[in-house]
Design a protein around this motif. Sequence first.
Motif, mmCIF file in Angstrom:
data_model
loop_
_atom_site.group_PDB
_atom_site.id
_atom_site.type_symbol
_atom_site.label_atom_id
_atom_site.label_comp_id
_atom_site.label_asym_id
_atom_site.label_seq_id
_atom_site.Cartn_x
_atom_site.Cartn_y
_atom_site.Cartn_z
ATOM 1 N N MET A 52 0.816 -1.211 0.000
ATOM 2 C CA MET A 52 0.000 0.000 0.000
ATOM 3 C C MET A 52 0.849 1.260 0.000
ATOM 4 O O MET A 52 0.529 2.248 -0.663
ATOM 5 C CB MET A 52 -0.920 0.003 1.232
ATOM 6 C CG MET A 52 -1.865 1.199 1.286
ATOM 7 S SD MET A 52 -2.952 1.161 2.727
ATOM 8 C CE MET A 52 -1.811 1.560 4.044
ATOM 9 N N ARG A 53 1.971 1.250 0.730
ATOM 10 C CA ARG A 53 2.774 2.463 0.880
ATOM 11 C C ARG A 53 4.236 2.069 0.995
ATOM 12 O O ARG A 53 4.630 1.375 1.917
ATOM 13 C CB ARG A 53 2.306 3.219 2.134
ATOM 14 C CG ARG A 53 2.884 4.601 2.292
ATOM 15 C CD ARG A 53 2.321 5.281 3.531
ATOM 16 N NE ARG A 53 2.598 4.544 4.747
ATOM 17 C CZ ARG A 53 1.673 3.942 5.487
ATOM 18 N NH1 ARG A 53 0.411 4.002 5.150
ATOM 19 N NH2 ARG A 53 2.011 3.275 6.577
ATOM 20 N N LEU B 196 0.915 11.034 9.924
ATOM 21 C CA LEU B 196 -0.521 11.232 10.062
ATOM 22 C C LEU B 196 -0.713 12.427 10.982
ATOM 23 O O LEU B 196 -0.276 12.400 12.134
ATOM 24 C CB LEU B 196 -1.162 9.975 10.665
ATOM 25 C CG LEU B 196 -2.676 9.832 10.568
ATOM 26 C CD1 LEU B 196 -3.133 9.765 9.118
ATOM 27 C CD2 LEU B 196 -3.109 8.565 11.297
ATOM 28 N N ALA B 197 -1.330 13.483 10.469
ATOM 29 C CA ALA B 197 -1.434 14.737 11.211
ATOM 30 C C ALA B 197 -2.851 15.290 11.110
ATOM 31 O O ALA B 197 -3.640 14.855 10.260
ATOM 32 C CB ALA B 197 -0.433 15.756 10.650
ATOM 33 N N PRO B 198 -3.196 16.268 11.948
ATOM 34 C CA PRO B 198 -4.512 16.900 11.837
ATOM 35 C C PRO B 198 -4.701 17.546 10.466
ATOM 36 O O PRO B 198 -3.741 18.002 9.839
ATOM 37 C CB PRO B 198 -4.501 17.942 12.958
ATOM 38 C CG PRO B 198 -3.488 17.444 13.930
ATOM 39 C CD PRO B 198 -2.440 16.765 13.116
ATOM 40 N N ALA B 199 -5.946 17.582 9.995
ATOM 41 C CA ALA B 199 -6.246 18.189 8.700
ATOM 42 C C ALA B 199 -5.774 19.643 8.676
ATOM 43 O O ALA B 199 -5.928 20.380 9.645
ATOM 44 C CB ALA B 199 -7.750 18.133 8.429
ATOM 45 N N LEU C 71 0.391 14.117 -0.726
ATOM 46 C CA LEU C 71 -0.709 13.884 0.205
ATOM 47 C C LEU C 71 -1.493 12.659 -0.258
ATOM 48 O O LEU C 71 -2.103 12.671 -1.325
ATOM 49 C CB LEU C 71 -1.612 15.121 0.243
ATOM 50 C CG LEU C 71 -2.638 15.227 1.375
ATOM 51 C CD1 LEU C 71 -1.953 15.255 2.733
ATOM 52 C CD2 LEU C 71 -3.481 16.479 1.172
ATOM 53 N N ASP C 72 -1.462 11.584 0.524
ATOM 54 C CA ASP C 72 -2.114 10.332 0.133
ATOM 55 C C ASP C 72 -3.560 10.247 0.589
ATOM 56 O O ASP C 72 -4.366 9.565 -0.040
ATOM 57 C CB ASP C 72 -1.350 9.140 0.713
ATOM 58 C CG ASP C 72 -0.094 8.847 -0.066
ATOM 59 O OD1 ASP C 72 0.281 9.671 -0.917
ATOM 60 O OD2 ASP C 72 0.524 7.795 0.180
ATOM 61 N N MET C 73 -3.884 10.880 1.697
ATOM 62 C CA MET C 73 -5.236 10.780 2.241
ATOM 63 C C MET C 73 -5.583 12.066 2.964
ATOM 64 O O MET C 73 -4.738 12.661 3.643
ATOM 65 C CB MET C 73 -5.337 9.591 3.223
ATOM 66 C CG MET C 73 -6.686 9.432 3.889
ATOM 67 S SD MET C 73 -6.692 8.078 5.099
ATOM 68 C CE MET C 73 -6.379 6.675 4.024
ATOM 69 N N LEU D 263 -2.777 12.296 5.616
ATOM 70 C CA LEU D 263 -1.627 11.405 5.627
ATOM 71 C C LEU D 263 -0.746 11.745 4.433
ATOM 72 O O LEU D 263 -1.227 11.808 3.303
ATOM 73 C CB LEU D 263 -2.088 9.945 5.568
ATOM 74 C CG LEU D 263 -1.009 8.866 5.665
ATOM 75 C CD1 LEU D 263 -1.578 7.622 6.340
ATOM 76 C CD2 LEU D 263 -0.473 8.471 4.281
ATOM 77 N N PHE D 264 0.537 11.983 4.698
ATOM 78 C CA PHE D 264 1.460 12.295 3.608
ATOM 79 C C PHE D 264 2.750 11.494 3.764
ATOM 80 O O PHE D 264 3.282 11.329 4.857
ATOM 81 C CB PHE D 264 1.777 13.796 3.552
ATOM 82 C CG PHE D 264 2.290 14.392 4.831
ATOM 83 C CD1 PHE D 264 3.662 14.479 5.075
ATOM 84 C CD2 PHE D 264 1.421 14.868 5.796
ATOM 85 C CE1 PHE D 264 4.143 15.026 6.255
ATOM 86 C CE2 PHE D 264 1.888 15.421 6.982
ATOM 87 C CZ PHE D 264 3.255 15.504 7.218
ATOM 88 N N ARG D 265 3.229 10.962 2.636
ATOM 89 C CA ARG D 265 4.498 10.239 2.603
ATOM 90 C C ARG D 265 5.660 11.233 2.641
ATOM 91 O O ARG D 265 5.509 12.384 2.242
ATOM 92 C CB ARG D 265 4.578 9.395 1.328
ATOM 93 C CG ARG D 265 3.616 8.231 1.283
ATOM 94 C CD ARG D 265 3.571 7.605 -0.109
ATOM 95 N NE ARG D 265 2.968 8.523 -1.079
ATOM 96 C CZ ARG D 265 3.613 9.087 -2.076
ATOM 97 N NH1 ARG D 265 4.917 8.863 -2.263
ATOM 98 N NH2 ARG D 265 2.988 9.885 -2.924
ATOM 99 N N TYR D 266 6.824 10.771 3.095
ATOM 100 C CA TYR D 266 7.966 11.672 3.184
ATOM 101 C C TYR D 266 9.267 10.880 3.090
ATOM 102 O O TYR D 266 9.283 9.646 3.180
ATOM 103 C CB TYR D 266 7.941 12.453 4.497
ATOM 104 C CG TYR D 266 8.398 11.650 5.698
ATOM 105 C CD1 TYR D 266 9.711 11.741 6.162
ATOM 106 C CD2 TYR D 266 7.536 10.758 6.341
ATOM 107 C CE1 TYR D 266 10.140 10.985 7.240
ATOM 108 C CE2 TYR D 266 7.948 10.008 7.407
ATOM 109 C CZ TYR D 266 9.254 10.119 7.864
ATOM 110 O OH TYR D 266 9.686 9.374 8.917
ATOM 111 N N GLU D 267 10.348 11.600 2.930
ATOM 112 C CA GLU D 267 11.697 11.046 3.042
ATOM 113 C C GLU D 267 12.572 12.082 3.749
ATOM 114 O O GLU D 267 12.244 13.280 3.759
ATOM 115 C CB GLU D 267 12.268 10.733 1.658
ATOM 116 C CG GLU D 267 12.426 11.937 0.750
ATOM 117 C CD GLU D 267 12.913 11.546 -0.633
ATOM 118 O OE1 GLU D 267 13.014 10.338 -0.914
ATOM 119 O OE2 GLU D 267 13.201 12.463 -1.438
#
Length: 493
Positions: A437-438, A444-447, A474-476, A483-487
């Motif tokens: 999935m990822r 995962l943070a507040p909107a 931003l994935d979700m 929810l956002f992916r990062y590196e």
Amino acid sequence: MIQAPSSLAVADEAADFLRWLESEPADEVVDDLQALRARLGELLRNKGQKDEALRCCLKGGAVRGLDISARIRAQLQQSSLPLPSALHRASTGISTALAEMAQWLESLQPGSAPDSCASRRLALALCSEAFVVAAMSADTAPPGLWKLANGMVVELEGDASYFTMAALAAASPESLTARQLAWIADFLRNGLPELKLQSEGESLVGGWWIEPGADAAPVSVARRGAPAGGDVRHFSLVPLARVLGEHVEHLEAVIAAAENTGDVPEVELLDADEDDLPPGLTPVELLSLLRTLRERWVSSPLRMQARRPQHYAIQVCLGLRGLWELGRGRGEDGRVLEWQVLNESPGGYAIMCVTETGANASRPAEIVAGIVLGVRRQAGGAWAVCVVRWVRSEASGRIELGLQVLAPSYHAVQVAFRGATLKGVVPALALPAMEPMRRHAAFLAPAGTYASRRFVFVREGARVYVAQGRALGLDMQTASIELFRYEIDPYPI
């Protein structure tokens, strides 16, 4: 606006009912609802009433019923699930009353063709409102509601109330909050593009179908094909999705312009720039909702993994903040609840909680679709992080949730984005990569937290770890979280 009928030469019971309609509504919406249902029941028990008199009274009763429904909808937007028992009874009562009035209107012998058409459109408006209230209550539609609506709409060229009801059902209302559902209903009632039922629909893009004799909501052809040889009608919501696409493009430009000037995009921004959109949602929340609706109206989401029935206890921690505090070593008292698993799959669960509904009973934290919660099989185990995909509450004090697993574990962190209007750190959950999935770690943070490509995050423990990250997308996004992916940024600035 439907106008209550003036005084007519009708039977005494009907005249009494009309006089009651002219009186001021009761201060308490429950009292007004009880009076309406009692008086309608008394009126309809008298078999000697003429159809004309009954139709006149039902039209007036529809005005009062829609007013009561608007008052209940306002309360539903301010309430969390499971609903207080009094509000649950009121929402169920008004949905049932509106459906009954629609059934009575349709059952009366029709007069002239224009009068018959007007009565049918009013009945469909009552059906639509009954469905909206049931959806906002996380409840099912009254029995027979879809059979009645499906049967009536085939007699009309096209009806905005029916397509409002159909579009709302196609949006998976159990996955939306009461505020979002109220906004969608208001948006749809402001005007729809031309939507028509067709006898043939195999070539329709984003097609849906109904059976006039079935008590079932429209079905997406992506989920199940229409039965061969049956009496079936087809329609497409693609024209409505195109309208949403125009709003999405304009709203993206409005938000980008506001961010470039350093403004916080609030509701007032929409009032000034989006006059044809109802108020009530912030631009960021609205943009996410419009994107979701556009996808669902073209193609209904499909379940990729079968769920197996189960029955065992599971521990639950509600809310991102609750999980964050547990991750920082706070005590579990008051934060951990026990629920029951109904079914599960590799990617999620359906769980249920039954709460007491007495006046002094303790109530769980606010539960709406889109919030985050943690689940674990037993004390001391790792918390799996989940997002609430849908909510159902078909009985007072009982609530069922559909969960999607986002990660098998997490760490509590704090993040701060560069260029964010509101300075300071925000509590967040660091999630590991979860193939397939990822492929990257995520936060995962507040909107409303995600504001730029670069950010700084802090993780506390035996040592304090500070690093700069680079967001990968931003994935979700829901009304509550994103929810956002990062590196890790190899070139921190």
